[in-house]
Design an enzyme around this catalytic site. Sequence first.
Site, mmCIF file in Angstrom:
data_model
loop_
_atom_site.group_PDB
_atom_site.id
_atom_site.type_symbol
_atom_site.label_atom_id
_atom_site.label_comp_id
_atom_site.label_asym_id
_atom_site.label_seq_id
_atom_site.Cartn_x
_atom_site.Cartn_y
_atom_site.Cartn_z
ATOM 1 N N GLU A 275 78.166 52.222 65.379
ATOM 2 C CA GLU A 275 77.602 53.325 66.392
ATOM 3 C C GLU A 275 76.926 54.262 65.315
ATOM 4 O OE1 GLU A 275 81.425 54.490 67.917
ATOM 5 O OE2 GLU A 275 81.286 52.940 69.550
ATOM 6 N N PRO A 276 75.942 53.765 64.420
ATOM 7 C CA PRO A 276 75.422 54.998 63.538
ATOM 8 C C PRO A 276 74.665 56.057 64.251
ATOM 9 C CG PRO A 276 74.205 52.790 63.320
ATOM 10 C CD PRO A 276 75.154 52.583 64.380
ATOM 11 N N GLY A 277 74.990 57.199 63.873
ATOM 12 C CA GLY A 277 74.001 58.424 64.589
ATOM 13 C C GLY A 277 73.393 59.055 63.217
ATOM 14 N N CYS A 345 72.781 88.047 63.848
ATOM 15 C CA CYS A 345 73.630 88.850 63.282
ATOM 16 C C CYS A 345 75.268 88.356 63.063
ATOM 17 C CB CYS A 345 73.815 90.055 64.389
ATOM 18 S SG CYS A 345 72.511 90.834 64.979
ATOM 19 N N TYR A 373 72.498 66.265 64.298
ATOM 20 C CA TYR A 373 73.410 67.351 64.332
ATOM 21 C C TYR A 373 72.762 68.715 64.172
ATOM 22 C CZ TYR A 373 76.708 63.518 64.450
ATOM 23 O OH TYR A 373 77.112 62.112 64.816
HETATM 24 C C1 LIG Z 1 80.131 60.956 66.102
HETATM 25 C C2 LIG Z 1 80.694 59.400 66.487
HETATM 26 C C3 LIG Z 1 79.811 58.497 66.007
HETATM 27 C C4 LIG Z 1 78.577 58.800 65.001
HETATM 28 O O1 LIG Z 1 78.732 59.238 63.949
HETATM 29 P P1 LIG Z 1 77.908 59.359 62.890
HETATM 30 O O2 LIG Z 1 78.575 59.972 61.825
HETATM 31 O O3 LIG Z 1 76.665 60.159 63.265
HETATM 32 O O4 LIG Z 1 77.406 57.929 62.335
HETATM 33 C C5 LIG Z 1 80.037 57.248 66.279
HETATM 34 N N1 LIG Z 1 80.930 56.669 67.245
HETATM 35 C C6 LIG Z 1 81.551 57.923 67.769
HETATM 36 C C7 LIG Z 1 82.820 57.338 68.528
HETATM 37 C C8 LIG Z 1 81.599 59.158 67.290
HETATM 38 O O5 LIG Z 1 82.248 60.022 67.836
#
Ligand SMILES: *Cc1c(COP(=O)(O)O)cnc(C)c1O
Length: 417
Positions: A275-277, A345, A373
Amino acid sequence: MDYFNFKNSRLHAEDVSISDIVEAVGTPCYVYSRATLERHWHAFDRAFGDYPHRIHYAVKANSNLAVLNVLARLGSGFDIVSGGELARVIRAGGETGQTIFSGVCKQDWEVTRALQSGVGAFNIESDGELELISEIAGRLEVQAAISVRINPDVDARTHPYISTGLKQNKFGLSEEHAMEIYLRARKAPNIRIRGVACHIGSQIVELDPYRDALEKVLDFSERLAGHAIEVGEIDFGGGLGVRYRDETPPAPEEYARQIAEQMQSRGLVIPVAIEPGRAIAGNAGILITRVHSLKHNEQSTFCIVDAAMNDLIRPALYQAYHEIVEVAENGEGERNSYDVVGPVCESADFMGKDRELAVRPGSLLAVRTAGAYGSVLGSNYNSRPRPAEVMVDGSQFHVVRGREDVSALMQLESTLP
Ligand SMILES: *Cc1c(COP(=O)(O)O)cnc(C)c1O
């Protein structure tokens, strides 16, 4: 690697000059690069080669519909943490069957909507969630696939706010606790056990925490096998870091190779979901801001810009470092060391401290690695409308979120009769 480079002494996103974008949409604005998003997604996909795998992009990193749509077109799956994110995935053309619902606090309406729209699986993270999903699935007469997110108690060695795999964190469940849930799930008529999940944190720049976490997950999977519970998939979460300054995060190939080797050493070929974000979206976006004025006091020289912590909160929230560059290569005006600060501020409102820049009022700056983010954590603090968002695709650019209007900020408010 990204596609934000200087050409003819001006910063470009792919083949589009940032100055041209600013002329059309103003500042501050986020600029995303389609080619960069795609490159990163493919890097993960290729890294696993023939090893059975699925990539579920973590929507929370950047949930703009255009970003989700670009990834959906590649065949990406998604990882969501709310009903709102589910609605975005659907609107962006993502496949709900390839969508995993994570998160510590799933509400009834969210579970209902997820089941109605055929979400692929739920990663269970808290007590009572199994019963909630089971009950709603029963009512809707559907099967719900579940994994339990275990908390492997490993230190991801990242910022404490984005570390999630230590036993003091609110995320996941202890192995004992998870086991109880699996044993109950096995007997629930509307529940199908899919696998085991874990996610140990974000901006992880070493492989060791991943190795330790996977060992624990695999040990646990063997215990499940001892109870005749088959693990059809290991959802290994996201968290791989990006380079903001001088970090050297592992490449997707090294990360994937380690996973495959650990499986191999136990004679296993369990399909893996990741699950890369951040690693997909982080370097695919920059935030453009204009210098408003320069100001000196006894201590510091300030470069006051029109973007603020409400647009990009990472410096204020995590003391995060973002590289800041002039849009005109080598800058304009006198070079100096500046604290780059915004209009809000709060003294926490800074983009960067002690930055060597050559700027004058009106100069444009790019805050790099702001694709993950960034916009998603934005707010309207100080009644500041949200910035425009643009996606560049080769020599074209498209406004993928219009600049918010001040009247929109007050739309849901009213005064007393
Ligand atoms: C935030 C999150 C991700 C993604 O994390 P990254 O650091 O952006 O890759 C994947 N899985 C879960 C469950 C998360 O909470």
